[in-house]
Design an enzyme around this catalytic site. Structure first.
Site, mmCIF file in Angstrom:
data_model
loop_
_atom_site.group_PDB
_atom_site.id
_atom_site.type_symbol
_atom_site.label_atom_id
_atom_site.label_comp_id
_atom_site.label_asym_id
_atom_site.label_seq_id
_atom_site.Cartn_x
_atom_site.Cartn_y
_atom_site.Cartn_z
ATOM 1 N N MET A 1 -9.538 9.845 7.757
ATOM 2 C CA MET A 1 -9.913 10.314 6.417
ATOM 3 C C MET A 1 -10.982 11.402 6.486
ATOM 4 O O MET A 1 -11.935 11.407 5.713
ATOM 5 C CB MET A 1 -10.391 9.136 5.553
ATOM 6 C CG MET A 1 -9.335 8.070 5.358
ATOM 7 S SD MET A 1 -9.941 6.545 4.588
ATOM 8 C CE MET A 1 -10.834 5.806 5.973
ATOM 9 N N ASP B 1 0.808 -1.209 0.000
ATOM 10 C CA ASP B 1 0.000 0.000 0.000
ATOM 11 C C ASP B 1 0.845 1.263 0.000
ATOM 12 O O ASP B 1 2.006 1.248 0.393
ATOM 13 C CB ASP B 1 -0.820 0.033 1.293
ATOM 14 C CG ASP B 1 -2.304 -0.106 1.041
ATOM 15 O OD1 ASP B 1 -2.683 -0.372 -0.095
ATOM 16 O OD2 ASP B 1 -3.074 0.050 2.005
ATOM 17 N N LYS C 1 -3.144 2.999 -2.673
ATOM 18 C CA LYS C 1 -4.447 3.666 -2.717
ATOM 19 C C LYS C 1 -4.459 4.739 -1.645
ATOM 20 O O LYS C 1 -4.363 4.470 -0.461
ATOM 21 C CB LYS C 1 -5.581 2.676 -2.469
ATOM 22 C CG LYS C 1 -5.769 1.666 -3.578
ATOM 23 C CD LYS C 1 -6.989 0.809 -3.352
ATOM 24 C CE LYS C 1 -8.254 1.632 -3.521
ATOM 25 N NZ LYS C 1 -9.467 0.854 -3.270
#
Length: 273
Positions: A189, A54, A76
């Protein structure tokens, strides 16, 4: 470093391998500091034929994989999508059937907003054995590095961990519910939704609730800003904070010994004004 020279014991799944030696191990890489990778994660990497890693996994961790292992970046992150999730799922399966042991290395813990369960389910649909090595979640570790305890006797009896942005790019409805509680709220996030988050807490008359925002937590590039619901947007602008960052909302921020000096100055400034 080739970790095979460090760990001599063989790493094997409890239920063996699939056809052609195929198997998939999902490994949580932790929040950023490479030393927070678990020993079980190190051992899994040492036996990998292929590593799909990742954007959020510290690349120093790749030193634990064999030199001849195939290493594929499938990062990502917001604004950085090397592959779609469907493509990643297919890469996992194709490489397992072709080369054998695939380690899927994901930042934090793969089952905390990491879509790890989707990857495991897809591999298993092809009859490929899977195993999960949990990782240290950034939701807990990043505040802890700053001395922020998400629960504290007499201050906070529970905590929420919420994604700030859902798969359809909207803000999670759970944040509105969390704003009504007395729990510590940890939002991942969520930087792009900060204004909306602030409005929700202000609607609940919680403008004075302490807030900490920690960017690139547990890494050498870590940055932090501390304020209240009413002031945190100004703090973010002043300190130029951005993603990836964790938002911690609750009285436990003020209780942190490292931050008490800030709050003494903050209260004094409020009284003067």
């Amino acid at each position: 470093m080739n970790s095979k020279s460090t760990y001599n014991s063989s790493y094997s799944l409890p239920f063996g391998e699939g056809r052609g030696g195929a198997k998939v191990t999902l490994v949580g890489a932790g929040p950023g500091d490479p030393d927070l990778l678990t020993l079980k994660g190190v051992k899994a990497l040492a036996e990998a034929n292929v590593v799909l890693y990742d954007a959020l996994a510290n690349e120093e961790i790749m030193n634990h994989a064999p030199l001849d292992a195939i290493k594929i970046f499938v990062g990502k992150r917001k604004g950085c999508h090397e592959y779609s999730q469907d493509q990643i799922n297919q890469l996992i399966v194709d490489n397992a059937l072709t080369y054998g042991h695939v380690v899927r290395l994901k930042g934090g813990d793969p089952f905390i907003f990491g879509r790890g369960s989707e990857e495991i389910e897809y591999a298993e649909s092809f009859g490929i054995p899977t195993f999960v090595v949990p990782g240290i979640s950034s939701a807990i570790a990043v505040p802890a590095y700053q001395g922020i305890s998400l629960t504290k006797r007499g201050t906070s009896e529970s905590f929420w961990v919420i994604t700030g942005t859902t798969s359809d790019r909207n803000m999670s409805n759970d944040i509105a519910l969390a704003a009504q509680s007395s729990a510590t709220v940890v939002i991942l996030m969520g930087m792009s939704k900060l204004s909306q988050i602030v409005s929700l807490f202000q609607k609940e008359s919680k403008g004075e609730i302490p807030v900490a925002i920690i960017q690139n937590g547990t890494t050498a590039n870590e940055k932090m800003g501390v304020g209240t619901i009413d002031t945190i947007e100004e703090v973010v602008a002043e300190k130029n904070l951005s993603s990836p960052a964790i938002i911690v909302i609750g009285e436990v921020v003020k209780e942190c010994n490292k931050l008490k000096g800030f709050y003494e100055e903050f209260v004094a400034a409020e009284i003067k004004s």
